[in-house]
Design a protein around this motif. Sequence first.
Motif, PDB file in Angstrom:
ATOM      1  N   ALA A 385       2.106  48.273 -29.596  1.00 47.89           N
ATOM      2  CA  ALA A 385       3.029  48.391 -30.732  1.00 47.89           C
ATOM      3  C   ALA A 385       2.302  48.925 -31.967  1.00 47.89           C
ATOM      4  CB  ALA A 385       3.656  47.032 -31.034  1.00 47.89           C
ATOM      5  N   ILE A 386       1.107  48.427 -32.207  1.00 45.21           N
ATOM      6  CA  ILE A 386       0.324  48.907 -33.356  1.00 45.21           C
ATOM      7  C   ILE A 386      -0.020  50.381 -33.197  1.00 45.21           C
ATOM      8  CG2 ILE A 386      -1.903  48.664 -34.528  1.00 45.21           C
ATOM      9  CD1 ILE A 386      -1.747  45.645 -33.882  1.00 45.21           C
ATOM     10  N   GLU A 387      -0.388  50.775 -31.978  1.00 46.72           N
ATOM     11  CA  GLU A 387      -0.712  52.187 -31.731  1.00 46.72           C
ATOM     12  C   GLU A 387       0.496  53.081 -31.947  1.00 46.72           C
ATOM     13  OE1 GLU A 387      -1.141  54.072 -27.613  1.00 46.72           O
ATOM     14  OE2 GLU A 387      -3.245  53.755 -28.195  1.00 46.72           O
ATOM     15  N   ARG A 388       1.662  52.627 -31.514  1.00 52.87           N
ATOM     16  CA  ARG A 388       2.876  53.427 -31.673  1.00 52.87           C
ATOM     17  C   ARG A 388       3.237  53.628 -33.147  1.00 52.87           C
ATOM     18  NH1 ARG A 388       7.403  51.240 -27.336  1.00 52.87           N
ATOM     19  NH2 ARG A 388       6.270  51.733 -25.400  1.00 52.87           N
ATOM     20  N   LEU A 389       3.047  52.585 -33.966  1.00 55.52           N
ATOM     21  CA  LEU A 389       3.547  52.627 -35.343  1.00 55.52           C
ATOM     22  C   LEU A 389       2.544  53.217 -36.325  1.00 55.52           C
ATOM     23  CD1 LEU A 389       5.367  49.173 -35.519  1.00 55.52           C
ATOM     24  CD2 LEU A 389       6.380  51.422 -35.160  1.00 55.52           C
ATOM     25  N   THR A 390       1.311  52.784 -36.225  1.00 48.78           N
ATOM     26  CA  THR A 390       0.342  53.185 -37.263  1.00 48.78           C
ATOM     27  C   THR A 390      -0.074  54.645 -37.142  1.00 48.78           C
ATOM     28  OG1 THR A 390      -1.500  52.399 -35.891  1.00 48.78           O
ATOM     29  CG2 THR A 390      -0.544  50.844 -37.472  1.00 48.78           C
ATOM     30  N   SER A 425       1.611  50.763 -42.192  1.00 50.45           N
ATOM     31  CA  SER A 425       0.184  50.465 -42.359  1.00 50.45           C
ATOM     32  C   SER A 425      -0.214  49.321 -41.430  1.00 50.45           C
ATOM     33  CB  SER A 425      -0.105  50.073 -43.804  1.00 50.45           C
ATOM     34  OG  SER A 425       0.524  48.839 -44.126  1.00 50.45           O
ATOM     35  N   ASP A 426      -1.491  49.234 -41.118  1.00 51.02           N
ATOM     36  CA  ASP A 426      -1.979  48.192 -40.205  1.00 51.02           C
ATOM     37  C   ASP A 426      -1.579  46.798 -40.676  1.00 51.02           C
ATOM     38  OD1 ASP A 426      -3.095  50.091 -38.617  1.00 51.02           O
ATOM     39  OD2 ASP A 426      -5.152  49.812 -39.313  1.00 51.02           O
ATOM     40  N   GLU A 427      -1.727  46.558 -41.956  1.00 46.47           N
ATOM     41  CA  GLU A 427      -1.441  45.227 -42.508  1.00 46.47           C
ATOM     42  C   GLU A 427       0.036  44.874 -42.367  1.00 46.47           C
ATOM     43  OE1 GLU A 427      -1.818  42.786 -46.756  1.00 46.47           O
ATOM     44  OE2 GLU A 427      -2.626  44.845 -46.565  1.00 46.47           O
ATOM     45  N   ASN A 428       0.929  45.828 -42.709  1.00 46.07           N
ATOM     46  CA  ASN A 428       2.360  45.549 -42.648  1.00 46.07           C
ATOM     47  C   ASN A 428       2.842  45.377 -41.209  1.00 46.07           C
ATOM     48  OD1 ASN A 428       2.641  45.644 -45.422  1.00 46.07           O
ATOM     49  ND2 ASN A 428       3.201  47.815 -45.469  1.00 46.07           N
ATOM     50  N   LEU A 433       4.652  41.762 -36.780  1.00 46.04           N
ATOM     51  CA  LEU A 433       4.458  41.215 -35.436  1.00 46.04           C
ATOM     52  C   LEU A 433       4.335  39.692 -35.475  1.00 46.04           C
ATOM     53  CD1 LEU A 433       1.927  43.804 -33.944  1.00 46.04           C
ATOM     54  CD2 LEU A 433       4.267  43.421 -33.179  1.00 46.04           C
ATOM     55  N   GLU A 434       3.651  39.177 -36.473  1.00 47.85           N
ATOM     56  CA  GLU A 434       3.502  37.728 -36.599  1.00 47.85           C
ATOM     57  C   GLU A 434       4.857  37.063 -36.843  1.00 47.85           C
ATOM     58  OE1 GLU A 434       0.677  37.180 -39.695  1.00 47.85           O
ATOM     59  OE2 GLU A 434      -1.050  37.870 -38.504  1.00 47.85           O
ATOM     60  N   VAL A 435       5.685  37.694 -37.667  1.00 50.09           N
ATOM     61  CA  VAL A 435       7.028  37.150 -37.932  1.00 50.09           C
ATOM     62  C   VAL A 435       7.855  37.145 -36.645  1.00 50.09           C
ATOM     63  CG1 VAL A 435       9.195  37.559 -39.155  1.00 50.09           C
ATOM     64  CG2 VAL A 435       7.015  37.826 -40.363  1.00 50.09           C
ATOM     65  N   TYR A 436       7.758  38.230 -35.868  1.00 52.19           N
ATOM     66  CA  TYR A 436       8.522  38.317 -34.615  1.00 52.19           C
ATOM     67  C   TYR A 436       8.090  37.219 -33.653  1.00 52.19           C
ATOM     68  CZ  TYR A 436      10.048  39.905 -30.040  1.00 52.19           C
ATOM     69  OH  TYR A 436      10.594  39.960 -28.784  1.00 52.19           O
TER      70      TYR A 436
END
Length: 482
Positions: A385-390, A425-428, A433-436
Amino acid sequence: MDARHKRLRISPELGVYAEKHGVFQTLQRMLQCLLVDRPDDPIQYMIDHFKKENDEVPRIFLLGPPVTGKLTVAKLLCDRISTNLLTLDNMLADAKSEFANEIHRLNMENEEIPNTLWAKLILEWLSKTDCIKRGWVLVGFPKTREQALVLQEIGIAPEHVVILDAPDTVLIERNLGKRIDMITGEIYHVTFNWPTSIKVQKCLEKPNGITEEETVKRILEYRRVSHGILNSYSKKYHIINADQPSIDVLSQVLSHVQSRHRSIAPYTPRIILHGPPGSGRSLQAALIAQKYRIVNVSCGQLLKEAVAAETRFGETIKPYVESRQPVPDIMVMKCMAQRLSKLDCSTRGWVMHGFPQNVRQAEVLKDAGFIANRVFFLDVPDDAAIERLTMRMTDQVTGERYHSIYKPAPSSEVYGHCKINPKDSDENVQTALEVYHANVIELEQFYNPVIHVNADQDPHTVFEYIESCVVNPLPKETNIFI
């Protein structure tokens, strides 16, 4: 306008109620029973039918050539689904049945047994209270098309027809190794199921009819008439490879008999797509909406449209949207309710994503009367997911989207126009993801049953699986996993 010429419009609430309680299927089943049984008092017959509450009980034929392990699988299946096992042998053992006694008499006189007599014996057993309440698995009958037609004529219709089959060479080998415990009647095999007890081994004997010539004759006889069975149950039968361990055969049989047949009942899709950021919810929603002409309901898009329209509601939520702060649930629900209440959503159906994000929102949605009939969870590892978005970016000139790995910009000039959205951004992304993950378990429990989909694969592969779960009835199990 004259009231007699108004279009008949069924309320959405009625459709939800009818689908939840299977009203259409119940009426369909009742009509079938009326046409077969033709009772003198149809009203009382329908009342009695409702009292039985047995439309969902198993009604299964387990068929196949000799030595496919039908009886073994049937016993395991009946233990798993708590239903009755019926074989010709145990039905003939009923000394109180006049039909069983007549069959014994004909056997003693070496006379042919009419198919109608077999059918009456089976109907006698299926009419018993235990079979009506818990269902049944009938093993090894019918064997021919003529027998199948006789069963249909007297109203015996299975919900599932399972046919176990294997190559002839495998069947012959199995039969040659068969042994029977003469005390208990249990069946063993010298290769696959040899007892550990020395005492039991001493009781084993070769049964009659297991020579190679006799086995080949029985298999050829089955092959000669098997097409008639397939034609009789062309829309219900399912062939399973019996050349594997019995536990694997049982698993496949169980999966099939827990499925439901396609229904002609009116069906309005109401779909919710859950998943972490980057799981492809918006893409899958767009594909479903485009193919089936249902309404694509995106929570984030609705809020942006309200702000852009400069309505009174839009002005109220504008500060939240511009500052990227969560919009209060009561305001989001108001926006969602307005869209879901429109006629196109009520008549064509909808696919929703971006809402609800937690159990509190899910409860509000349910209390408002918007109940989904399919809930998907698109599962993607956090790294994917991080790779797809960032690594995705947007061309500020054309609006075209690119990705550093999967869809790079075609030239350095175009790349110079591209920018990454601050929310990616990585942070956002990590925060989202943590909220999900903090809410996903409770959401799964709230919406049980749910359908989990491996979304870390080609989007069209994901869509094909989602599509199959949308157009086919849900199985009788409480959860489905891909």
